[in-house]
Design a protein around this motif. Structure first.
Motif, PDB file in Angstrom:
ATOM      1  N   VAL A  56       2.599   4.294  -0.873  1.00 64.34           N
ATOM      2  CA  VAL A  56       1.843   4.157  -2.118  1.00 64.34           C
ATOM      3  C   VAL A  56       2.348   2.939  -2.903  1.00 64.34           C
ATOM      4  N   GLU A  57       3.657   2.728  -2.932  1.00 68.46           N
ATOM      5  CA  GLU A  57       4.200   1.548  -3.608  1.00 68.46           C
ATOM      6  C   GLU A  57       3.722   0.263  -2.945  1.00 68.46           C
ATOM      7  N   SER A  97       0.936  -0.095  -1.348  1.00 66.98           N
ATOM      8  CA  SER A  97      -0.473  -0.242  -1.709  1.00 66.98           C
ATOM      9  C   SER A  97      -0.633  -0.785  -3.123  1.00 66.98           C
ATOM     10  N   CYS A  98       0.223  -0.326  -4.035  1.00 65.04           N
ATOM     11  CA  CYS A  98       0.136  -0.782  -5.420  1.00 65.04           C
ATOM     12  C   CYS A  98       0.587  -2.231  -5.549  1.00 65.04           C
ATOM     13  N   THR A 130      -3.621  -0.905  -8.345  1.00 66.56           N
ATOM     14  CA  THR A 130      -3.596   0.514  -8.689  1.00 66.56           C
ATOM     15  C   THR A 130      -4.664   1.309  -7.958  1.00 66.56           C
ATOM     16  N   ALA A 153      -3.517   1.958  -4.504  1.00 66.88           N
ATOM     17  CA  ALA A 153      -2.463   2.967  -4.500  1.00 66.88           C
ATOM     18  C   ALA A 153      -3.047   4.359  -4.677  1.00 66.88           C
ATOM     19  N   GLN A 154      -4.042   4.493  -5.566  1.00 70.01           N
ATOM     20  CA  GLN A 154      -4.686   5.790  -5.771  1.00 70.01           C
ATOM     21  C   GLN A 154      -5.389   6.251  -4.504  1.00 70.01           C
ATOM     22  N   THR A 171      -4.524   5.563  -1.439  1.00 74.19           N
ATOM     23  CA  THR A 171      -3.504   6.005  -0.485  1.00 74.19           C
ATOM     24  C   THR A 171      -2.983   7.394  -0.860  1.00 74.19           C
ATOM     25  N   LEU A 208       5.285   9.538  -8.162  1.00 73.91           N
ATOM     26  CA  LEU A 208       4.294   8.466  -8.071  1.00 73.91           C
ATOM     27  C   LEU A 208       3.342   8.484  -9.259  1.00 73.91           C
ATOM     28  N   TYR A 232       3.607   5.204 -11.789  1.00 75.21           N
ATOM     29  CA  TYR A 232       2.557   4.225 -11.504  1.00 75.21           C
ATOM     30  C   TYR A 232       1.210   4.597 -12.094  1.00 75.21           C
TER      31      TYR A 232
END
Length: 249
Positions: free
Chosen positions: A187-188, A190-191, A196, A199-200, A202, A242, A246
């Protein structure tokens, strides 16, 4: 048993042994440490044409790409017995200074590592339960080392290559889990590299895959433990971590 699980049992005591060997059943008189270190150096030389630098003191090979650092590290066993067992295990990891700098802006300093993904090489895919190489027997040692080199080419290098196409990997993370790419770093990643919304996506994919965690996540969200906001352990804590750091849903 995977092809690369090259374990050979010790020679039974009833089997004759060559008279020049100092102990019955020994495959050679070579010290286990020397055999292991020589094999690591051999593997290191094989990777040098591919851009890796072998660090003899650490038994690891490092290649710095345009955005990521790839590392192949070797490990042996405390239970090695000279002339009987010399184990070789292998780890493969991906790191990113860019991701580390991004984490440093979002997290406490102790959490801003460069780690992206990877681990012991059997974790890079789904075909192997465990992979190790047995180096004790000098008669097939060269073949065993060549098998380890082939494994790097067939399993490790393609795994590294997946990270060179960031856009494709981001799209993949939104639809399926990637082996040896844990929830928080995925997720990090992806962000950092996608934003963002990526990340969401993922995190949403993970939550779709694990509906069994809903109750635990809800309970952790109501009263987050200190670990959930600093060094989360289980998946419920990781999801809360997470969401908290984030601004995810």
């Amino acid at each position: 048993m995977p092809r690369q699980f090259l374990y050979k049992p010790p020679i039974p005591q009833t089997e004759p042994w060559p008279p020049e060997r100092s102990e019955p059943g020994l495959l050679s008189d070579e010290p286990a440490r020397d055999v292991y270190r020589a094999a690591c150096a051999h593997l290191g030389r094989a990777l040098e044409p591919l851009g890796f630098k072998y660090l003899k003191s650490k038994q690891r090979c490092i290649a710095r790409r345009s955005r990521f650092t790839n590392e192949v590290a070797f490990q042996s066993s405390h239970y090695n017995v000279s002339g009987r067992h010399v184990q070789l295990w292998m780890h493969a990891t991906v790191a990113s200074e860019e991701l580390q700098a991004w984490r440093a802006r979002c997290l406490p300093p102790e959490l801003s590592s460069a780690h992206v993904a990877g681990g012991m090489v059997h974790l890079l895919g789904t075909r192997f339960a465990m992979v190790q190489w047995e180096l004790a027997d000098p008669q097939d040692r060269e073949q065993t080392i060549q098998d380890a080199i082939q494994f790097i080419h067939s399993e490790v290098l393609p795994y590294f290559e997946r990270f060179e196409s960031v856009e494709n990997l981001l799209a993949e993370l939104a639809t399926a889990a990637v082996p040896a790419f844990d929830l928080v770093p995925s997720v990090e990643f992806s962000c950092c590299f996608g934003g963002t919304a990526q990340a969401q996506a993922t995190l949403d994919r993970f939550l779709r895959d694990r509906p069994d965690l809903q109750a635990a996540i809800a309970a952790e969200s109501v009263s987050p433990s200190p670990a959930a906001l600093s060094r989360p352990g289980g998946y419920a804590q990781q999801v809360v971590f997470l969401r908290h750091h984030y601004n995810l849903q």
